[in-house]
Design an enzyme around this catalytic site. Structure first.
Site, PDB file in Angstrom:
ATOM      1  N   LYS A 114       0.839  -1.207   0.000  1.00 59.27           N
ATOM      2  CA  LYS A 114       0.000   0.000   0.000  1.00 59.27           C
ATOM      3  C   LYS A 114       0.875   1.257   0.000  1.00 59.27           C
ATOM      4  CE  LYS A 114      -4.289  -1.270  -0.108  1.00 59.27           C
ATOM      5  NZ  LYS A 114      -4.746  -1.352  -1.462  1.00 59.27           N
ATOM      6  N   LYS A 195      -6.295  -9.565 -13.827  1.00 60.17           N
ATOM      7  CA  LYS A 195      -7.471  -9.976 -13.080  1.00 60.17           C
ATOM      8  C   LYS A 195      -8.614  -8.982 -13.344  1.00 60.17           C
ATOM      9  CE  LYS A 195      -8.480 -10.961  -8.320  1.00 60.17           C
ATOM     10  NZ  LYS A 195      -8.136 -10.761  -6.948  1.00 60.17           N
ATOM     11  N   LYS A 198     -12.623  -3.303 -11.783  1.00 57.25           N
ATOM     12  CA  LYS A 198     -13.283  -2.082 -12.233  1.00 57.25           C
ATOM     13  C   LYS A 198     -12.257  -1.018 -12.599  1.00 57.25           C
ATOM     14  CE  LYS A 198     -17.834  -1.188 -10.784  1.00 57.25           C
ATOM     15  NZ  LYS A 198     -18.794  -0.718  -9.852  1.00 57.25           N
TER      16      LYS A 198
END
Ligand code: SF4
Length: 328
Positions: A114, A195, A198
């Site tokens: 992250k 993968k 959105k």
């Protein structure tokens, strides 16, 4: 028939769900209801660690809940709710943070990832994410957490936090959750590489119209070595064939498997067939979704009722936690 225990799972509010969400999670959520008491949470607080604006948060939550209900989550049995509507989880998160070593959190590969992804927003919530996730799980006295194999270390970390808490306060009030491995197919997007997601805009929404679905399917990348219609193809490297195996009848799968290899079927024809089978598969989902959407307050009523039932469990757990901690 009594159920085998309580399952908990959560997912971020990402709005309308796509085929990857369906095959990777929702389908399994629906199936688990047969054997377990299920608690399904839309984790909007977790989403705050990465989103830049909350403008669409509510809308995304409602759309996602609508898709889950249309896909077969049964709110009269399972608890479906929004994380922020049960504030007890923030309290438990704070108590659990006191028994979690900082070095362990900073060492987690997910935290490092992250930091790489959003170097300008390394907020405290990102670091505490696994602690909040643990609070989510244990607040509801969860027995089982369904996860893919790559997610198992997260649950092991949650178990460690539970052990630290129970050891520190010489108690057994918190339950160490067990992992239930789920077979999750890797669903690639229409690009055939990444993968389905959105953010990459390579997805096919469950609630798309049949026409939109067909349009997206026709955009799917096929065997890259098959340039001309007369070239034989290799279904083993083609994402369209992978999806045929999930959504098409066996006779179509067998036919494509043979005909593709000898150029007996073209890719447009093959994709049109897949689109037809996929649309047929999604027909009941779309009908149910339309029926639910025609009842304006239905989703918020379901979520409010779910939160009420979740808070009742949470209150009981927190009373035991505070007593174990000998809080005044
Ligand atoms: Fe893929 Fe079907 Fe084309 Fe074969 S015929 S390469 S399986 S899309």
């Amino acid at each position: 028939m009594s159920k085998k225990g309580r399952v908990f799972s959560g997912a971020r509010p990402t709005g309308r769900q796509h085929l990857g969400n369906y095959l990777g999670a929702i389908k399994n959520y629906v199936a688990l209801q047969e054997d377990y008491d299920c608690v399904y949470c839309i984790v909007d607080v977790h989403a705050l660690t990465t989103v830049e604006t909350t403008e669409n948060l509510k809308q995304n939550t409602m759309e996602m809940a609508l898709d889950w209900l249309a896909a077969g989550i049964r709110p009269e049995e399972s608890i479906l709710f929004v994380q922020s509507q049960v504030p007890q989880v923030m309290e438990l998160h704070t108590y659990l943070s006191m028994v979690t070593q900082l070095g362990k959190l900073t060492d987690l590969p997910t935290f490092k990832e992250k930091v790489r992804q959003q170097p300008d927003n390394v907020n405290y919530g990102l670091l505490g994410y696994p602690v909040l996730m643990t609070a989510d799980i244990v607040l509801y006295k969860t027995d089982i957490v369904p996860v893919g194999i790559d997610q198992a270390p997260h649950i092991e970390f949650a178990r460690e936090i539970v052990r630290s808490f129970n050891f520190r306060y010489n108690t057994k009030v918190l339950i160490e959750p067990q992992v239930k491995h789920t077979e999750v197919p890797k669903v690639l997007g229409i690009d055939g590489k990444e993968k389905m997601s959105k953010s990459l805009n390579n997805h096919i929404e469950l609630a798309a119209t049949p026409e939109e679905t067909k349009k997206r399917v026709l955009e799917m990348v096929t065997d890259p070595a098959r340039i001309k219609r007369s070239d034989p193809g290799n279904p083993d490297v083609c994402n369209v064939f992978t999806m045929h195996k999930i959504f098409s009848p066996q006779s179509d799968v067998d036919m494509v498997n043979v005909e593709c290899r000898r150029a007996g079927i073209g890719c447009v024809e093959c994709k049109t067939l897949y689109a037809r089978n996929l649309n047929k598969h999604l027909e009941p989902f779309r009908a149910k979704r339309a029926e639910l959407a025609s009842q304006p307050d239905l989703v918020s009523d379901v979520l409010n009722d779910g939160a009420k039932r979740a808070r009742a469990i949470a209150d009981k757990t927190m009373a035991e936690v505070r007593e174990a901690m000998q809080l005044p």
